[in-house]
Write a protein that holds these residues in place. Sequence first.
Motif, PDB file in Angstrom:
ATOM      1  N   GLU A   5       0.835  -1.205   0.000  1.00 55.20           N
ATOM      2  CA  GLU A   5       0.000   0.000   0.000  1.00 55.20           C
ATOM      3  C   GLU A   5       0.870   1.255   0.000  1.00 55.20           C
ATOM      4  OE1 GLU A   5      -2.300  -0.727   3.507  1.00 55.20           O
ATOM      5  OE2 GLU A   5      -3.811  -1.881   2.428  1.00 55.20           O
ATOM      6  N   SER A   8       1.966   1.903  -3.491  1.00 58.31           N
ATOM      7  CA  SER A   8       0.861   2.513  -4.259  1.00 58.31           C
ATOM      8  C   SER A   8       0.737   3.993  -3.927  1.00 58.31           C
ATOM      9  CB  SER A   8      -0.447   1.796  -3.969  1.00 58.31           C
ATOM     10  OG  SER A   8      -0.368   0.450  -4.376  1.00 58.31           O
ATOM     11  N   LYS A   9       0.930   4.345  -2.657  1.00 59.48           N
ATOM     12  CA  LYS A   9       0.846   5.745  -2.243  1.00 59.48           C
ATOM     13  C   LYS A   9       1.989   6.563  -2.853  1.00 59.48           C
ATOM     14  CE  LYS A   9      -0.202   8.637   1.621  1.00 59.48           C
ATOM     15  NZ  LYS A   9      -0.586   8.739   3.006  1.00 59.48           N
ATOM     16  N   ILE A  11       3.382   5.931  -5.737  1.00 64.51           N
ATOM     17  CA  ILE A  11       3.041   6.112  -7.152  1.00 64.51           C
ATOM     18  C   ILE A  11       2.076   7.290  -7.285  1.00 64.51           C
ATOM     19  CG2 ILE A  11       1.909   5.053  -9.149  1.00 64.51           C
ATOM     20  CD1 ILE A  11       3.028   2.340  -8.126  1.00 64.51           C
ATOM     21  N   GLU A  12       1.101   7.390  -6.393  1.00 69.39           N
ATOM     22  CA  GLU A  12       0.175   8.527  -6.407  1.00 69.39           C
ATOM     23  C   GLU A  12       0.934   9.825  -6.150  1.00 69.39           C
ATOM     24  OE1 GLU A  12      -3.026   7.938  -3.615  1.00 69.39           O
ATOM     25  OE2 GLU A  12      -3.415   5.923  -4.397  1.00 69.39           O
ATOM     26  N   TYR A  13       1.855   9.807  -5.187  1.00 66.56           N
ATOM     27  CA  TYR A  13       2.647  10.989  -4.834  1.00 66.56           C
ATOM     28  C   TYR A  13       3.460  11.468  -6.037  1.00 66.56           C
ATOM     29  CZ  TYR A  13       6.639  13.549  -2.902  1.00 66.56           C
ATOM     30  OH  TYR A  13       7.623  14.472  -2.669  1.00 66.56           O
ATOM     31  N   SER A  14       3.981  10.522  -6.837  1.00 71.55           N
ATOM     32  CA  SER A  14       4.830  10.889  -7.974  1.00 71.55           C
ATOM     33  C   SER A  14       4.035  11.489  -9.127  1.00 71.55           C
ATOM     34  CB  SER A  14       5.598   9.661  -8.476  1.00 71.55           C
ATOM     35  OG  SER A  14       4.710   8.739  -9.080  1.00 71.55           O
ATOM     36  N   GLU A  15       2.696  11.345  -9.089  1.00 70.28           N
ATOM     37  CA  GLU A  15       1.810  11.830 -10.136  1.00 70.28           C
ATOM     38  C   GLU A  15       2.164  11.239 -11.494  1.00 70.28           C
ATOM     39  OE1 GLU A  15       2.000  16.090  -9.901  1.00 70.28           O
ATOM     40  OE2 GLU A  15       0.835  16.156  -8.045  1.00 70.28           O
ATOM     41  N   THR A  17       1.828   7.521 -14.010  1.00 66.77           N
ATOM     42  CA  THR A  17       1.092   6.270 -14.158  1.00 66.77           C
ATOM     43  C   THR A  17       2.007   5.140 -13.680  1.00 66.77           C
ATOM     44  OG1 THR A  17       1.878   5.862 -16.401  1.00 66.77           O
ATOM     45  CG2 THR A  17      -0.141   7.184 -16.169  1.00 66.77           C
ATOM     46  N   ALA A  36       1.664  -3.758  -6.558  1.00 70.39           N
ATOM     47  CA  ALA A  36       0.468  -2.975  -6.227  1.00 70.39           C
ATOM     48  C   ALA A  36      -0.723  -3.885  -5.920  1.00 70.39           C
ATOM     49  CB  ALA A  36       0.138  -2.022  -7.366  1.00 70.39           C
TER      50      ALA A  36
END
Length: 170
Positions: A5, A8-9, A11-15, A17, A36
């Motif tokens: 998790e 995954s967070k 990856i979101e932080y890096s903006e 895909t 993921a």
Amino acid sequence: MNLNERISKIIEYSELTASEFADEIEVQRSNISHIASGRNKPSLDFLIKIKNRFPELQWDWLITGLGEMVKKKDEEEIVEKPKPSSLPDLFSLINDENFGITESEDTIENESPRESKILEQSPKKKEIFDSHRLELSESEIPQQPVENEAFKIKRIIWFYENGKFESFEP
């Protein structure tokens, strides 16, 4: 929050895909989807690649989930290593008061070349060519000592290839 998790967070932080994130940290795209989804756990090498690409991430948070995900700006300034001082400019030494005064230390010794230190070789003997006959002068012929005639043979031993031997005593 488990490790998958947290990835995954990040990856979101890096903006980015998932495929762009994989390319960014130089791993296979399938690794990202497996991690993921929870199918695989990330390796240490995988985590190091993430940390190298995103140095602002906290190790403690990445590994254990404790603390903040991103370093505070105050901590980054404290952690920075002091820059090493630059070396002195060599041309600044020219303005030194003693520059050029110590010439006695700077003189080059006039040493003779090493080739001249080679000892002279002994005079060459007469060269023999293939077409010359080998002859020895009387002074060069080894003389057999006469005292050999006084010695008598005590024993003769023959050694064979199979390890056996014979001894003969006259």
